[in-house]
Design a protein around this motif. Sequence first.
Motif, PDB file in Angstrom:
ATOM      1  N   VAL A  29      18.910  33.162  -9.386  1.00  0.00           N
ATOM      2  CA  VAL A  29      19.090  31.891 -10.091  1.00  0.00           C
ATOM      3  C   VAL A  29      19.684  30.849  -9.151  1.00  0.00           C
ATOM      4  O   VAL A  29      20.691  31.095  -8.488  1.00  0.00           O
ATOM      5  N   VAL A  30      19.043  29.695  -9.116  1.00  0.00           N
ATOM      6  CA  VAL A  30      19.586  28.528  -8.422  1.00  0.00           C
ATOM      7  C   VAL A  30      19.982  27.540  -9.509  1.00  0.00           C
ATOM      8  O   VAL A  30      19.134  26.862 -10.087  1.00  0.00           O
ATOM      9  N   ALA A  31      21.270  27.516  -9.814  1.00  0.00           N
ATOM     10  CA  ALA A  31      21.793  26.666 -10.884  1.00  0.00           C
ATOM     11  C   ALA A  31      22.262  25.355 -10.260  1.00  0.00           C
ATOM     12  O   ALA A  31      23.201  25.340  -9.465  1.00  0.00           O
ATOM     13  N   THR A  32      21.605  24.271 -10.609  1.00  0.00           N
ATOM     14  CA  THR A  32      21.925  23.002  -9.972  1.00  0.00           C
ATOM     15  C   THR A  32      22.573  22.047 -10.972  1.00  0.00           C
ATOM     16  O   THR A  32      22.306  22.090 -12.177  1.00  0.00           O
ATOM     17  N   MET A  33      23.421  21.192 -10.422  1.00  0.00           N
ATOM     18  CA  MET A  33      24.157  20.232 -11.249  1.00  0.00           C
ATOM     19  C   MET A  33      24.713  19.145 -10.351  1.00  0.00           C
ATOM     20  O   MET A  33      24.750  19.294  -9.122  1.00  0.00           O
ATOM     21  N   ARG A  34      25.162  18.057 -10.951  1.00  0.00           N
ATOM     22  CA  ARG A  34      25.688  16.948 -10.153  1.00  0.00           C
ATOM     23  C   ARG A  34      27.057  17.265  -9.557  1.00  0.00           C
ATOM     24  O   ARG A  34      27.394  16.759  -8.493  1.00  0.00           O
TER      25      ARG A  34
END
Length: 272
Positions: A29-34
């Motif tokens: 999982v590549v969990a992206t966010m600001r």
Amino acid sequence: MSKTVLITGASSGLGRQTAKFFHAKGWNVVATMRGPDRETELNQLDRTIVTRLDVQDPASIDSAVEAALDRFGALDVLINNAGYGAYGPLEATPIDSIRRQFEVNVLGLLATTRAVLPTFRTNRRGTIVNISSVGGRLAFPLGSLYHGTKFAVEGISEALQYELSAIGARVKVVEPGGMRTEFAGRSFELNNDATMSEYQPLAQSLFDLLGPMLEQGSTPEAIAEIVYAAAIDSSDRLCFEAGPDAVSMLAQRRATDDDAFYAGMKQQFGLA
């Protein structure tokens, strides 16, 4: 080998639950966010990286895709989840808010999709899952911006499915109804001007509808299961209605001609 998914907007709500669901299924999982520096849960999971991606920042999109490929060697699924809803009378909405709504929900989705297509084309596989909404198929008053973006996501996805088939890839659309998430607090923007008295009864009617719709909606965990089902679906199916209310509303919309549907909406919101 485990497959790899990149999810935008994974800091809360549906994005976070989707990241956890894919991880539980054995995916990388590549969990992206600001603001990844504020994350304290997802970055404790194995087979998971948390990295910055702001859909309004092309450099951050490229960096996140590179991080996924560097760590896991391949990317199998992109879930375009990042987005928010701007509501209110168009007359009361600043032009900057109009631009931001389309930059995040439409241009950001296009930019992130574009960034993963080279690896999909090289590998002759990959799936894009675009999180739309029941509001991409029907519209409520005072939602010209939000519904405009979600209708755009539907059109983009419908067209994109044809060109992706040329490179062995797929696109899917998930259309949730109401969800019990932080959407109303974190991802909802209201533009209103109380001096424009003509719009205020309509605004109140809208909130009277949306409040219960969100409170009684599906859990993000339940919608995450449908996102996963869309991601692994190998058929030509494009749209996945998500949640009992979405299924009901969209069935009613299909069964009703335009004139009758619009008349019913006007009556519901006190405009008839």
